[in-house]
Design a protein around this motif. Sequence first.
Motif, short mmCIF file in Angstrom:
data_model
loop_
_atom_site.label_atom_id
_atom_site.label_comp_id
_atom_site.label_asym_id
_atom_site.label_seq_id
_atom_site.Cartn_x
_atom_site.Cartn_y
_atom_site.Cartn_z
N UNK A 91 39.27 44.63 45.59
CA UNK A 91 38.81 45.91 45.43
C UNK A 91 38.46 45.95 43.73
N UNK A 92 39.49 45.48 42.87
CA UNK A 92 39.62 45.57 41.62
C UNK A 92 38.65 44.67 40.81
N UNK A 93 38.48 43.39 41.65
CA UNK A 93 37.44 42.31 41.24
C UNK A 93 36.08 42.78 41.17
N UNK A 94 35.88 43.97 42.00
CA UNK A 94 34.56 44.59 42.20
C UNK A 94 34.07 45.28 41.00
N UNK A 95 35.14 45.44 40.15
CA UNK A 95 34.86 46.21 38.95
C UNK A 95 35.06 45.09 37.80
N UNK A 96 34.67 45.64 36.51
CA UNK A 96 34.56 44.47 35.62
C UNK A 96 36.03 44.01 35.37
N UNK A 97 37.01 44.88 35.29
CA UNK A 97 38.29 44.64 34.95
C UNK A 97 39.34 45.25 35.80
N UNK A 98 40.26 44.81 36.34
CA UNK A 98 41.56 45.61 36.83
C UNK A 98 42.31 46.31 35.62
N UNK A 99 42.90 47.46 36.04
CA UNK A 99 43.73 47.99 34.79
C UNK A 99 45.21 48.23 34.92
N UNK A 100 45.70 47.21 35.72
CA UNK A 100 47.23 47.09 35.64
C UNK A 100 47.56 45.84 35.08
N UNK A 101 48.73 45.82 34.46
CA UNK A 101 49.44 44.62 33.79
C UNK A 101 50.72 44.80 33.86
N UNK A 102 51.01 43.73 34.54
CA UNK A 102 52.58 43.45 34.83
C UNK A 102 53.23 43.07 33.54
N UNK A 103 54.72 43.39 33.43
CA UNK A 103 55.43 43.18 32.42
C UNK A 103 56.65 42.94 32.98
N UNK A 104 57.27 41.54 33.01
CA UNK A 104 58.49 41.21 33.71
C UNK A 104 59.44 40.81 32.52
N UNK A 105 60.47 41.25 32.61
CA UNK A 105 61.58 40.95 31.78
C UNK A 105 62.97 40.51 32.53
N UNK A 106 63.84 39.90 31.87
CA UNK A 106 65.29 39.64 32.67
C UNK A 106 65.98 40.75 32.95
N UNK A 107 66.03 41.56 32.08
CA UNK A 107 66.69 42.82 32.45
C UNK A 107 66.34 44.02 31.57
N UNK A 108 65.79 45.27 32.14
CA UNK A 108 65.54 46.17 31.61
C UNK A 108 66.67 47.09 30.95
N UNK A 146 44.77 50.24 29.62
CA UNK A 146 45.41 49.63 30.86
C UNK A 146 46.73 50.39 31.19
N UNK A 147 47.20 50.35 32.40
CA UNK A 147 48.34 50.59 32.93
C UNK A 147 49.43 49.53 33.05
N UNK A 148 50.60 49.64 32.29
CA UNK A 148 51.68 48.60 32.65
C UNK A 148 52.27 48.75 33.71
N UNK A 149 52.70 47.83 34.33
CA UNK A 149 53.69 48.10 35.47
C UNK A 149 55.10 47.05 35.07
N UNK A 150 56.14 47.76 34.71
CA UNK A 150 57.34 47.30 34.25
C UNK A 150 58.42 46.81 35.21
N UNK A 151 58.65 45.64 34.86
CA UNK A 151 59.83 45.25 36.29
C UNK A 151 60.59 44.44 35.54
N UNK A 152 62.06 44.62 35.92
CA UNK A 152 63.20 43.91 35.56
C UNK A 152 63.97 43.25 36.35
N UNK A 153 64.14 41.72 36.10
CA UNK A 153 64.89 41.00 37.21
C UNK A 153 66.28 40.98 37.26
N UNK A 154 67.05 41.95 36.69
CA UNK A 154 68.46 42.14 36.72
C UNK A 154 69.20 40.81 36.50
N UNK A 155 68.92 40.27 35.68
CA UNK A 155 69.80 38.99 35.41
C UNK A 155 69.62 37.92 36.44
N UNK A 156 68.61 38.10 37.28
CA UNK A 156 68.64 37.05 38.72
C UNK A 156 67.27 36.29 38.46
N UNK A 157 67.23 34.95 38.59
CA UNK A 157 66.31 34.14 38.76
C UNK A 157 65.42 34.42 40.01
#
Length: 343
Positions: free
Chosen positions: A57-74, A95-106
């Motif tokens: 769906x997003x690729x039918x638009x010029x750009x998607x608007x979500x950007x993932x941000x992943x860090x080891x521990x928020x 754009x819309x950031x999607x923040x995700x923390x990995x809770x110190x776990x690979x």
Amino acid sequence: MSSRKIKNMEEFAAVSGISRPTLSKFFNDPTSVRSSTRKRVEAALDRYDYRPNLYAMNQNRRLTKNIGVVVPHLADPFFAKIARTIEEHILRQGFRPVLLGSHGSPEMELENLENLRMLKPAGVLLAAFGRSSDHAQIQTFTGEVPTVLFDANIEKVGKAFIGSNNEQSVDLIVDYLCRTGEPPAFFEMKDPMNPNAYKRRAAYVRAMERLGQTPHLIQVGGEGWEFEEIGFREGTRVIRDRSLPSKTILCSNDRLAIGLLSAIFEAGMSVGIEAGHDFRVAGHDDHPFSRFTCPRLTTVSQDYEAIAEKSATTLLALIEADDSLDSRTETLFDGKLVLRGSA
């Protein structure tokens, strides 16, 4: 629930009796359609067990608007601060950031990437664990989604890396400590997760040798992300065993230094730059808590703002180029000496 497998939105529109434009509008923003229409769509989703391909769906638009941000521990204020700064830059560009923390776990790091893979954002900014990360899985992910690494580098993964110049920053603080007192020993975890720790270890050795000094590595046990606990526990042990080769201690990061400061205090000893104190202690990163220790911690600051801005702008340029940039780039920012009362 219908057993028929719906392959795409056109089929879903046909079986549900809801027009394709109305469905697109709903999936882009459920609140943009009337409540009665929303209920019809939701009922049809339950009936046919259809889940739209958000990436298509997003690729039918010029750009998607979500950007993932992943860090080891928020929960780590260091990563919380840099993630907030990145978020501000992303939002300013629409754009819309999607923040995700990995809770110190690979393992959680991979789960976060898998969740993002299903969402298929425009791109991802990843602060990986490094040594303990699954390099092969991350490399596969970055081959599918435009990705920029920051803070911790994994060689040849992603289209760019943005981070700190550990060679310069460690050399800077070692030079200062040697000029102003007893040359420092280096307090670190023996097997750290983050590749920056290995770079700082090597940079310390080179800086000491350049200055004609003998390097002393205090390598302590410990795993995971509880650096303050490790610094306190292992600091208590080396103080008790009288195994410290110097009264000046440079810690691999500020969080280890915070634990060491507590261990020294518990042992009835003192830290400070003035004559008469038992130790001088310094760290690295200018962690948000380092200015509130007692005494306040001398350290080397990372340029949060520059790293965050460059990470965001590099990813946006990659997205604009449709992930077609030829060569991988690396950008390193110099640290600055922050003098406080501990050294």
